[in-house]
Design a protein around this motif. Sequence first.
Motif, short mmCIF file in Angstrom:
data_model
loop_
_atom_site.label_atom_id
_atom_site.label_comp_id
_atom_site.label_asym_id
_atom_site.label_seq_id
_atom_site.Cartn_x
_atom_site.Cartn_y
_atom_site.Cartn_z
N UNK A 235 0.80 -1.23 0.00
CA UNK A 235 0.00 0.00 0.00
C UNK A 235 0.83 1.27 0.00
N UNK A 236 2.10 1.16 -0.25
CA UNK A 236 2.98 2.33 -0.22
C UNK A 236 2.57 3.34 -1.30
N UNK A 237 2.28 4.58 -0.92
CA UNK A 237 1.83 5.57 -1.90
C UNK A 237 2.95 6.13 -2.77
N UNK A 238 4.19 5.98 -2.32
CA UNK A 238 5.32 6.53 -3.07
C UNK A 238 5.96 5.44 -3.93
N UNK A 239 6.91 5.85 -4.72
CA UNK A 239 7.64 4.92 -5.58
C UNK A 239 8.38 3.88 -4.73
N UNK A 240 8.31 2.62 -5.14
CA UNK A 240 8.99 1.56 -4.40
C UNK A 240 10.50 1.64 -4.61
N UNK A 241 11.24 1.30 -3.57
CA UNK A 241 12.69 1.18 -3.73
C UNK A 241 12.98 -0.09 -4.53
N UNK A 242 14.19 -0.21 -5.00
CA UNK A 242 14.56 -1.40 -5.77
C UNK A 242 14.37 -2.67 -4.94
N UNK A 243 14.72 -2.58 -3.66
CA UNK A 243 14.59 -3.74 -2.76
C UNK A 243 13.11 -4.09 -2.55
N UNK A 244 12.27 -3.07 -2.39
CA UNK A 244 10.83 -3.31 -2.20
C UNK A 244 10.21 -3.92 -3.45
N UNK A 245 10.63 -3.44 -4.62
CA UNK A 245 10.09 -3.99 -5.86
C UNK A 245 10.50 -5.46 -6.03
N UNK A 246 11.73 -5.77 -5.64
CA UNK A 246 12.17 -7.17 -5.70
C UNK A 246 11.32 -8.05 -4.79
N UNK A 247 10.92 -7.50 -3.65
CA UNK A 247 10.05 -8.25 -2.74
C UNK A 247 8.65 -8.42 -3.35
N UNK A 248 8.14 -7.36 -3.97
CA UNK A 248 6.83 -7.45 -4.63
C UNK A 248 6.85 -8.55 -5.69
N UNK A 249 7.91 -8.63 -6.45
CA UNK A 249 8.00 -9.62 -7.52
C UNK A 249 7.94 -11.05 -7.00
N UNK A 250 8.29 -11.23 -5.73
CA UNK A 250 8.26 -12.56 -5.15
C UNK A 250 6.84 -13.10 -4.97
N UNK A 251 5.83 -12.22 -5.10
CA UNK A 251 4.46 -12.71 -4.88
C UNK A 251 4.07 -13.77 -5.90
N UNK A 252 4.71 -13.76 -7.06
CA UNK A 252 4.41 -14.78 -8.06
C UNK A 252 4.88 -16.16 -7.57
N UNK A 253 6.04 -16.21 -6.98
CA UNK A 253 6.59 -17.47 -6.45
C UNK A 253 5.81 -17.89 -5.20
#
Length: 351
Positions: free
Chosen positions: A184-202
Motif C-alpha cells: 500500500x505504499x503511496x510513493x515509488x517503491x525502492x529497488x529492494x521493495x520492488x524485488x520483494x513485490x515480484x516474489x508474490x508470483x513465487x
Amino acid sequence: MRVHLTELKEGDRLTHDTFNSYGLNVLSKGTELNAREISRLFQHQLDYVEIERRITEHPPERTIESSINPRWLPTVEPVYQEVVNGCEQLFMDAFQNGKIAEEDVVETFQPLVDNFKTERDVVSMLLLLNTKDDYTYQHSVQVGMLSYYLSSWLGYDEQQAVKVGQAGFLHDIGKSRIEAKILNKPDRLTEQEFEEIKQHTIYGNQIILKSFGQSVSAIVALEHHERIDGSGYPYRITGDKMHPVSKIVAVSDVYSAMISSRVYQKKRDLLFVLKELYRMSFAELDPFTTHTFIKHMIPNFIGKRIELVSGEYGTIVMTHPSEFFRPLIQINDQFIDLTVDRSLEVKQVFM
C-alpha cells in the motif's frame, strides 16, 4: 432516441413499450425511469431502449468509466462486495495457514459467474464499482471476472471458462505474504521493495501447490507477470513457454490495474487504457488474446459522446472490427468514418 442501458438517467421517459427476449412486456411506453425501473431493465438483460430526446446545452463532463451510478445496480453491488470480502478471507487463510481450501474458492467466486455470465456489458459495470479501498482484493475479483469473460470470447466452454476465472481470481494470492506497508505504499517503491513485490508470483505458486497441487491456477500465479518478449518476471520466460491461461490473465491483470483507483493513481480514461493495451500487444502481451479483448470491449463505446482532437463533439455510431479506435461518428447530421478521414482522431469518450 435510442440509448444503451448504461446511458440511462433518472427522469428519462420511454417512448416505446419495452419487451425482453421472451416477448414479455417489461415496461410500458411513457414510463418515467428511476433507479427501480432502470434496475428492472438490467435484470431482464436488455441492451437498448427508446427514450424521449433530452435537451442538453453542454456535453457531459464525466467519462465513460465514472458515469454509471452504482445505485442502478442493486443486484450487482452486494454480490460484488460479498466476493471482495470473501477474497480478503482467502488472503487471510493463506497468510495464517500457508494454504487455502479449494471449496472456499469455488464458493466465493461462483456467485459472480451465476449473476453476471449472461450480461454483455457487466464488465464495464463491475469495474466501475471499485474504490480506492481494498485495492488488492477488488483487483483479484476483477481479474477473475475479466479472465472468465475473455476465455469465453476466445472459445473456451463454460466449465473451462470458470476454471480460468478462478485462476485469475487467485493470481495475486501470493501477496498475502507481502507486508502491507509495501503493498500500500503511496510513493515509488525502492529497488529492494520492488524485488520483494515480484516474489508474490513465487509465493502464490507455492500456496496453491500446497493447497490443491499442480493446477492451472498454480501456473498462472507464477506466470501472470511474464511477458511475450521475455521482459517480465520472475523467470523472464518468453511467450512460447507461457501457458495460454497465463496470457489471458496477464491481459486481464493489466487492464484492471490501469483502470483502478489507487492512492497514487486516478482512474484513466477507458479509451486510453485500451490504446495502451493495444500498444503492449506488439511486444509484451499476447496479440491474439489482447486484440480479442479489445474487440469485445470496443462495442461498449457505441452511442457514447466523444470529443475529437479538433475540439468538435459527436457520437459513436459504429465501431470498426480491426481499426478499433477509428469508429464511424455522427456530428450533427454528418457521418464521418475515421478510417477514411485520417486527419481526425477521438480525444475523449463521454457519457
